[in-house]
Enzyme design. Structure first.
Site, PDB file in Angstrom:
ATOM      1  N   ASN A   1      18.623  -2.507  -6.716  1.00 32.18           N
ATOM      2  CA  ASN A   1      17.384  -2.075  -7.360  1.00 32.18           C
ATOM      3  C   ASN A   1      16.917  -0.682  -6.924  1.00 32.18           C
ATOM      4  OD1 ASN A   1      17.148  -4.032  -5.089  1.00 32.18           O
ATOM      5  ND2 ASN A   1      15.049  -3.278  -5.025  1.00 32.18           N
TER       6      ASN A   1
ATOM      7  N   CYS B   1       7.737  -4.000  -4.444  1.00 31.02           N
ATOM      8  CA  CYS B   1       7.019  -4.880  -3.535  1.00 31.02           C
ATOM      9  C   CYS B   1       6.871  -4.253  -2.153  1.00 31.02           C
ATOM     10  CB  CYS B   1       7.745  -6.215  -3.405  1.00 31.02           C
ATOM     11  SG  CYS B   1       8.860  -6.525  -4.736  1.00 31.02           S
TER      12      CYS B   1
ATOM     13  N   GLY C   1      12.294 -13.592 -10.516  1.00 26.67           N
ATOM     14  CA  GLY C   1      13.426 -13.280  -9.643  1.00 26.67           C
ATOM     15  C   GLY C   1      13.221 -13.744  -8.211  1.00 26.67           C
ATOM     16  N   THR C   2      12.017 -13.610  -7.709  1.00 26.32           N
ATOM     17  CA  THR C   2      11.774 -13.984  -6.312  1.00 26.32           C
ATOM     18  C   THR C   2      12.010 -15.477  -6.111  1.00 26.32           C
ATOM     19  OG1 THR C   2      10.208 -12.178  -6.068  1.00 26.32           O
ATOM     20  CG2 THR C   2      10.042 -13.974  -4.466  1.00 26.32           C
TER      21      THR C   2
ATOM     22  N   GLN D   1      18.621  -6.791 -11.720  1.00 27.91           N
ATOM     23  CA  GLN D   1      18.662  -5.397 -12.187  1.00 27.91           C
ATOM     24  C   GLN D   1      19.791  -5.148 -13.182  1.00 27.91           C
ATOM     25  OE1 GLN D   1      16.542  -2.843 -11.712  1.00 27.91           O
ATOM     26  NE2 GLN D   1      15.172  -3.954 -10.339  1.00 27.91           N
TER      27      GLN D   1
ATOM     28  N   THR E   1       4.589 -27.615 -14.385  1.00 31.39           N
ATOM     29  CA  THR E   1       4.529 -27.462 -15.842  1.00 31.39           C
ATOM     30  C   THR E   1       5.138 -26.111 -16.228  1.00 31.39           C
ATOM     31  OG1 THR E   1       2.524 -28.771 -15.911  1.00 31.39           O
ATOM     32  CG2 THR E   1       2.951 -27.373 -17.832  1.00 31.39           C
TER      33      THR E   1
ATOM     34  N   SER F   1      15.400 -11.981 -14.229  1.00 26.70           N
ATOM     35  CA  SER F   1      13.939 -11.968 -14.304  1.00 26.70           C
ATOM     36  C   SER F   1      13.480 -11.263 -15.573  1.00 26.70           C
ATOM     37  CB  SER F   1      13.385 -11.243 -13.074  1.00 26.70           C
ATOM     38  OG  SER F   1      11.997 -11.083 -13.200  1.00 26.70           O
TER      39      SER F   1
ATOM     40  N   HIS G   1      10.750  -9.749 -16.678  1.00 22.23           N
ATOM     41  CA  HIS G   1       9.980  -8.493 -16.822  1.00 22.23           C
ATOM     42  C   HIS G   1      10.819  -7.241 -16.589  1.00 22.23           C
ATOM     43  CE1 HIS G   1       9.055  -7.403 -12.486  1.00 22.23           C
ATOM     44  NE2 HIS G   1       9.420  -8.641 -12.327  1.00 22.23           N
TER      45      HIS G   1
HETATM   46  N1  PLP Z   1      15.750  -9.045  -7.229  1.00 23.94           N
HETATM   47  C1  PLP Z   1      15.799  -7.753  -7.569  1.00 23.94           C
HETATM   48  C2  PLP Z   1      17.097  -7.017  -7.455  1.00 23.94           C
HETATM   49  C3  PLP Z   1      14.658  -7.099  -8.030  1.00 23.94           C
HETATM   50  O1  PLP Z   1      14.716  -5.806  -8.355  1.00 23.94           O
HETATM   51  C4  PLP Z   1      13.450  -7.826  -8.123  1.00 23.94           C
HETATM   52  C5  PLP Z   1      12.200  -7.170  -8.556  1.00 23.94           C
HETATM   53  O2  PLP Z   1      11.941  -6.014  -8.238  1.00 23.94           O
HETATM   54  C6  PLP Z   1      13.445  -9.183  -7.759  1.00 23.94           C
HETATM   55  C7  PLP Z   1      14.623  -9.755  -7.317  1.00 23.94           C
HETATM   56  C8  PLP Z   1      12.205 -10.001  -7.832  1.00 23.94           C
HETATM   57  O3  PLP Z   1      11.934 -10.368  -9.159  1.00 23.94           O
HETATM   58  P1  PLP Z   1      10.449 -10.806  -9.612  1.00 23.94           P
HETATM   59  O4  PLP Z   1       9.630  -9.561  -9.619  1.00 23.94           O
HETATM   60  O5  PLP Z   1      10.650 -11.383 -10.967  1.00 23.94           O
HETATM   61  O6  PLP Z   1       9.962 -11.814  -8.631  1.00 23.94           O
END
Ligand code: PLP
Length: 382
Positions: free
Chosen positions: A154, A326, A72-73, A182, A240, A202, A204
């Site tokens: 989130n 985070c 996601g990031t 989310q 890759t 994302s 996970h």
């Molecule tokens: N965007 C949202 C709304 C999230 O909740 C998160 C993760 O907590 C992310 C982005 C980031 O995703 P990733 O952990 O896969 O980098």
């Protein structure tokens, strides 16, 4: 016996055993690099192709609109930086509108653009945690390159008015990006019906492996690269590919979509049970209202510091969170809750509890009783 109770599914979810099994060959026997032309490479590329087909179909997208990323990031960074920079080069547009409750991955990208000379404006939210589309309408301009509003928050789980926001953005010539990280485990997403230009998910968050994600880029949307140095992903994202991660993500997303209704019903029941169980506790407020994800409960325990509460609950075997994963090690109050007009003190009294499909009623009852005991103890100790 694992007696811990995990109530932090908005931070991450455990990998499903079937998902893990689908990944194992790609961590061992199928060792090829998908870009290699030999048989081993072709086998890995066939798995990537299948994963791309499956995810594209589930997202109502074309196969060539699905780009694999590290999560996601990266998807959020790339969506915002890549689209804004391309708009600046081609259309000379440099105004960005972004909601004030985005994940730090999106806010970081907006701050980077600001340092590079873009004009970034933040869209406020109401007390319930929802962006009002009237605020977007009031601020959007002819030189707005990009509008960014997440699909569901989130920290509070509040669902945002994406369809209306897309309409306003397009009527004013701006691109629209939504972070659906989310929302993805709890609602079927159809990129074409939503009309978004860019969308991130994302792995996970829906019982897939960490380190795999997707950026949907609508055909025709011009993008600058974020990660270069390789011709992968149609020359737009070098590196890759994470074959096992992508295979696992596709398997997890397929299962999440197939079991969505059942999971949502179960999680809704668990959340209601939890709220019922703690209803005897005084001085509890729910942060966020309106349409929400079934899984996320953001609660304020008046007079109790969240850091002390989370620490005590962790010692008792219950994992919960304050704000996003985070940022939870920081002492800063949540930017989401302060954007919803909570004071810093009120934000620091708030915790996020997020349920998952594998939680049980017994776990929820035990967590609720431990929570009541802990909150009462911490209030007496003040
Ligand atoms: N965007 C949202 C709304 C999230 O909740 C998160 C993760 O907590 C992310 C982005 C980031 O995703 P990733 O952990 O896969 O980098």
């Amino acid at each position: 016996m694992n007696t811990r109770i995990y109530l932090d599914h908005a931070a991450t979810t455990p990998v499903d055993s079937e998902v893990l099994n689908s990944m194992l060959p790609y961590l061992s026997s199928v060792c090829g690099n998908p870009d290699s032309p030999h048989a081993e490479g072709r086998k890995a590329m066939a798995a990537i192709d299948d994963a791309r087909d499956s995810i594209a179909e589930l997202l109502g997208a074309r196969k060539n609109e699905i780009y694999f990323t590290s999560g996601g990031t990266e998807s959020d960074n790339w969506a915002i930086l890549g689209a804004a920079r391309a708009q600046k080069i081609r259309e000379n547009k440099s105004h960005i509108l972004i909601s004030s409750i985005e994940h730090h991955a999106a806010l970081y990208a907006a701050e980077t653009l600001q340092k590079d000379g873009f004009e970034v404006e933040y869209l406020p939210v109401n007390d319930g945690g929802r962006v009002e589309t009237s605020e977007l309408l009031a601020r959007i301009r002819r030189d707005t390159a990009l509008v960014c509003i997440m699909a569901a928050n989130n920290e509070t789980g509040v669902i945002q008015p994406i369809e209306e926001a897309v309409k306003i953005s397009h009527e004013n010539g701006a691109l629209f990006f939504t972070d659906a990280v989310q929302l993805a485990p709890y609602a079927r997403i159809n990129t074409k019906a939503l009309g978004v230009d860019l969308l991130s998910i994302s792995s996970h968050k829906f019982y897939g492996p960490k380190g795999a994600g997707v950026l949907y880029i609508k055909n025709g949307v011009k993008m600058e690269k974020l990660v270069g140095g390789g011709e992968q992903e149609r020359g737009l994202r070098g590196g890759t590919l994470n074959v096992a991660g992508i295979v696992g993500m596709a398997a997890a997303y397929k299962t999440a979509c197939a079991q969505m209704q059942e999971n949502n019903e179960k999680i809704t029941r668990l959340s209601s049970l939890f709220q019922e169980q703690i209803s005897s506790l005084q001085g509890v407020e729910i942060n966020g209202d309106g349409e929400k994800l079934p899984s996320v409960l953001n609660l304020r325990f008046i007079g109790v510091e969240n850091a002390a509460l989370l620490y005590a609950m962790d010692l008792k075997g219950v994992a919960m969170a304050a704000g996003s994963a985070c940022a939870s090690a920081s002492v800063k109050p949540s930017h989401v809750l302060t954007a919803m007009h909570l004071s810093e003190k009120q934000a620091k009294e708030s915790v996020r509890i997020s349920f998952g499909k594998d939680n049980t009623e017994e776990e929820v009852e035990r967590a609720a009783s431990l929570l009541i005991e802990t909150v009462e103890k911490l209030r007496v100790a003040r």
